[in-house]
Design a protein around this motif. Structure first.
Motif, PDB file in Angstrom:
ATOM      1  N   VAL A 282      54.980 -15.583  17.229  1.00 16.45           N
ATOM      2  CA  VAL A 282      56.193 -14.547  17.789  1.00 16.45           C
ATOM      3  C   VAL A 282      55.690 -15.211  19.060  1.00 16.45           C
ATOM      4  O   VAL A 282      54.498 -13.770  19.307  1.00 16.45           O
ATOM      5  N   ILE A 283      57.062 -15.133  19.700  1.00 11.68           N
ATOM      6  CA  ILE A 283      56.098 -14.495  21.427  1.00 11.68           C
ATOM      7  C   ILE A 283      57.226 -13.726  21.655  1.00 11.68           C
ATOM      8  O   ILE A 283      58.747 -13.249  22.034  1.00 11.68           O
TER       9      ILE A 283
ATOM     10  N   ILE B 174      51.617 -12.424  11.045  1.00 13.04           N
ATOM     11  CA  ILE B 174      51.723 -12.813  11.785  1.00 13.04           C
ATOM     12  C   ILE B 174      51.421 -12.640  13.396  1.00 13.04           C
ATOM     13  O   ILE B 174      51.336 -11.962  13.528  1.00 13.04           O
ATOM     14  N   PRO B 175      50.387 -14.099  13.737  1.00 12.11           N
ATOM     15  CA  PRO B 175      50.205 -13.322  15.444  1.00 12.11           C
ATOM     16  C   PRO B 175      51.408 -13.297  16.803  1.00 12.11           C
ATOM     17  O   PRO B 175      52.407 -13.543  16.355  1.00 12.11           O
ATOM     18  N   VAL B 176      50.987 -12.766  16.683  1.00 15.93           N
ATOM     19  CA  VAL B 176      52.471 -11.808  17.915  1.00 15.93           C
ATOM     20  C   VAL B 176      51.541 -11.808  19.156  1.00 15.93           C
ATOM     21  O   VAL B 176      51.175 -10.950  19.268  1.00 15.93           O
ATOM     22  N   MET B 177      52.705 -12.000  20.165  1.00 14.86           N
ATOM     23  CA  MET B 177      51.969 -12.358  21.426  1.00 14.86           C
ATOM     24  C   MET B 177      53.199 -11.399  22.083  1.00 14.86           C
ATOM     25  O   MET B 177      54.740 -11.424  21.976  1.00 14.86           O
TER      26      MET B 177
ATOM     27  N   GLY C  93      47.064  -4.428  16.760  1.00 11.70           N
ATOM     28  CA  GLY C  93      46.496  -5.546  15.750  1.00 11.70           C
ATOM     29  C   GLY C  93      47.330  -7.073  17.034  1.00 11.70           C
ATOM     30  O   GLY C  93      47.703  -7.503  16.316  1.00 11.70           O
ATOM     31  N   ALA C  94      48.236  -6.761  17.904  1.00 10.60           N
ATOM     32  CA  ALA C  94      49.229  -7.963  18.309  1.00 10.60           C
ATOM     33  C   ALA C  94      47.821  -8.719  18.680  1.00 10.60           C
ATOM     34  O   ALA C  94      46.699  -8.713  19.542  1.00 10.60           O
ATOM     35  N   ALA C  95      48.385  -9.772  18.309  1.00  9.16           N
ATOM     36  CA  ALA C  95      47.842 -11.771  19.960  1.00  9.16           C
ATOM     37  C   ALA C  95      47.304 -11.064  20.557  1.00  9.16           C
ATOM     38  O   ALA C  95      45.316 -11.423  20.986  1.00  9.16           O
TER      39      ALA C  95
END
Length: 449
Positions: free
Chosen positions: A50-51, A80-83, A101-103
Motif C-alpha cells: 500500500v502507498i 502488509i507493507p505500507v509506504m 512499523g510502516a515500511a
C-alpha cells in the motif's frame, strides 16, 4: 504479478504512480478516499503493498488522517507493507509511523528511481514472506498428519529439522532394521527411540532400555547376555540377560560407545546370527531382538582410537538419525517451555526473547529442569528471566533477539496449552490480550473467549 494499492485524493498523483509501476510490470489500483482504499483491502487478498497519502482534506495538514488510515490498514492486514507519501509539513508524523512499523516514507514530489527501487524491494520481501508462510503452513499440515497417523509419545517440536527426523523415524519404525541415534546429551534421543518402538510391529512386546555407561564393567557381559550359576562370585543363580529378556521386542542401548570390546564381539555375533551364549555356558540361545542404540560421541573417532569395532558400527548403523542440539532448532524452545509451564504459569515480557536466545548447553533436559526450578522458586505465577537461573549475558546471541513475532504454530501451541483461554495464552507469549486477538484474527484462529 504483484499488485500495489495507491490511496491518495489527488487522481493525478495516483495516475502518475500507476503509470510508473506499469512500465515496470507492476500492477496497481488506486483509491481516492481512505474508505475506498480500505474497501479494496477487505475484498482483494492479492494486494501486496500500500502507498498512502498522509492527508486527505484541504484544510488539514497535520497528517492525522494518514495516521488513522495507517492504523485502519494495520487492523485489517497487520503484515502488509505500507509506504507513506508526505509533504514537508507531515514528515514528523510519517517518521513516527515508520518507527511504529510502516515500511517507508517519501516526500512529494518524489524521485521516480528511488520510489521504484523501494517498491521493488518491499514487493520482493513480501513475496519472501508469503513463501515462508506457505512453507510454515505446509510444515504444520505435515506435522499434524504425522500426529494423526502415528503415536509421537508426547514429543513437542515445531522446527523443520525435527520434523524431518521424526518423519524418518516413523517411516522406519515398521521395519526391524537396527537404528543408531546420535546427538548431544539431553537432546531427546530416548524419546526418538520410544517413538520408533511405539510405532513398530513389536510395540506389544518388551521394550528394554539400557544405559551402557551405568553398567559395572566387570558384570557388563552378564547383564547384557546372561550368566550361568557359579560363573563368578555373585552368580548364585542362572541370570537371563537383558537382550534375552527383550526377545521378540526391542532393546535400546544408550551410550553404546561405552560398551566393552568383549561385549561388542558378542553383540556383533547376535546381530549377525540371532544367537547368543550366556557367560559360562555353551548353550546357544536364539534371540529375535531389534537393537536401537544411541550415542553422544563421534563413533568414527572412537573407532579410529580403537575403542569401537568398525564392523559392529556398520551393523548398528543400518539407519542413522542425527538429532540436532536445541540451539540449532530454536523454534522448538518456546513451545517446549510452554509445554513444561502448563496452563498455570506464564512468561513475563522480559523472558521469551532471552530464553529463546540462550544456547541451552544441556538441551531439552536442561530446559525442563530449568523451568521446573523456576516454577518452584518464583514469587508468583508470572516467571521473569531472573527466575530461570541462567546467565543470558554469556550468550552472544542475547543482544540480537530472534523471537520478534510469534508464528501461527507458536500461538496455536500456547492456546492449546492454556486450554483455549486467550488471557492465559497471552501471558505465556508476553503479549497483551488485544495483541493476541489481532494475531489470531490474522491467522484465522478460532477464539474461545
Amino acid at each position: 504479478m504483484s499488485k500495489v494499492l495507491v490511496i491518495d485524493d489527488n487522481s493525478a498523483v495516483c495516475e502518475a504512480i500507476r503509470h510508473l509501476l506499469a512500465l515496470n510490470d507492476i500492477d496497481s489500483i488506486y483509491a481516492l478516499t481512505p474508505q475506498a482504499g480500505l474497501k479494496y483491502l477487505r475484498e482483494d487478498e492479492d494486494i501486496d503493498l500500500v502507498i498512502q497519502d498522509m492527508n486527505f482534506s484541504e484544510d488539514t495538514t497535520s497528517g492525522c488522517e494518514g495516521e488513522l488510515l495507517y492504523r485502519s490498514i494495520r487492523s485489517l492486514q497487520a503484515d502488509i507493507p505500507v509506504m507513506l507519501m508526505t509533504s514537508w509539513t507531515q514528515v514528523e508524523a510519517a517518521v513516527a509511523l515508520v518507527k511504529g512499523g510502516a515500511a517507508d516514507y517519501f516526500s512529494k514530489p518524489w524521485d521516480n528511481n528511488k520510489l521504484l527501487l523501494s517498491v521493488k524491494n518491499f514487493l520482493e520481501l513480501r513475496e519472501l514472506q508469503r513463501e515462508k508462510q506457505k512453507k510454515e503452513q505446509a510444515l504444520m499440515d505435515s506435522r499434524m498428519g504425522l500426529q494423526k497417523k502415528y503415536d509421537l509419545c508426547g514429543l513437542v517440536y515445531f522446527s523443520e529439522s525435527m520434523h524431518r527426523l521424526v518423519d524418518i523415524a516413523t517411516r522406519i519404525a515398521a521395519s526391524s532394521a537396527s537404528v543408531i541415534i546420535s546427538g548431544p546429551n539431553g537432546s531427546g534421543k530416548k524419546k526418538i527411540a520410544e517413538i520408533i518402538q511405539k510405532n513398530s510391529r513389536r510395540n506389544k512386546q518388551a521394550f528394554i532400555r539400557v544405559n551402557i555407561a551405568a553398567l559395572p564393567r566387570e558384570s557388563m557381559e552378564a547383564e547384557l547376555f546372561g550368566a550361568e550359576l557359579g560363573t563368578f562370585p555373585d552368580a548364585n543363580k542362572n541370570r537371563v540377560g537383558l537382550l534375552e529378556r527383550a526377545h521378540a521386542g526391542t532393546v535400546f542401548l544408550d551410550e553404546i560407545d561405552k560398551l566393552s570390546l568383549e561385549a561388542q564381539v558378542k553383540l556383533l555375533n547376535l546381530l549377525q546370527t540371532g544367537e547368543l551364549e550366556r557367560q559360562g555356558s555353551n548353550e546357544i540361545v536364539k534371540v529375535d531382538v531389534r537393537v536401537i542404540s544411541a550415542t553422544n560421541a563421534d563413533l568414527k573417532q572412537v573407532i579410529e582410537a580403537g575403542g569401537f569395532r568398525e564392523d559392529l558400527f556398520y551393523r548398528l548403523n543400518v539407519i542413522e538419525l542425527e538429532l540436532p542440539a536445541l540451539k540449532q532448532r530454536r523454534e522448538d524452545i518456546l513451545p517446549l517451555i510452554f509445554h513444561f509451564l502448563g496452563s498455570v504459569y506464564s512468561l513475563a515480557p522480559d523472558a521469551p526473547k532471552a530464553l529463546q536466545n540462550y544456547d541451552w548447553p544441556g538441551n531439552v533436559s536442561e530446559l525442563e529442569n530449568c523451568v521446573e526450578r523456576a516454577k518452584l522458586l518464583a514469587a508468583d505465577k508470572e516467571l521473569h528471566i531472573s527466575d530461570f537461573s541462567i546467565d543470558v549475558r554469556k550468550n552472544k546471541r542475547a543482544a540480537s533477539p530472534v523471537f520478534v513475532e510469534p508464528s501461527k504454530d507458536i500461538i496455536e501451541a500456547a492456546l492449546e496449552l492454556s486450554g483455549g483461554v486467550v488471557s492465559v495464552a497471552a501471558r505465556q507469549l508476553g503479549l497483551s490480550r488485544q495483541a493476541l486477538y489481532r494475531r489470531m484474527e490474522r491467522y484465522d484462529l478460532h477464539k474461545n473467549n
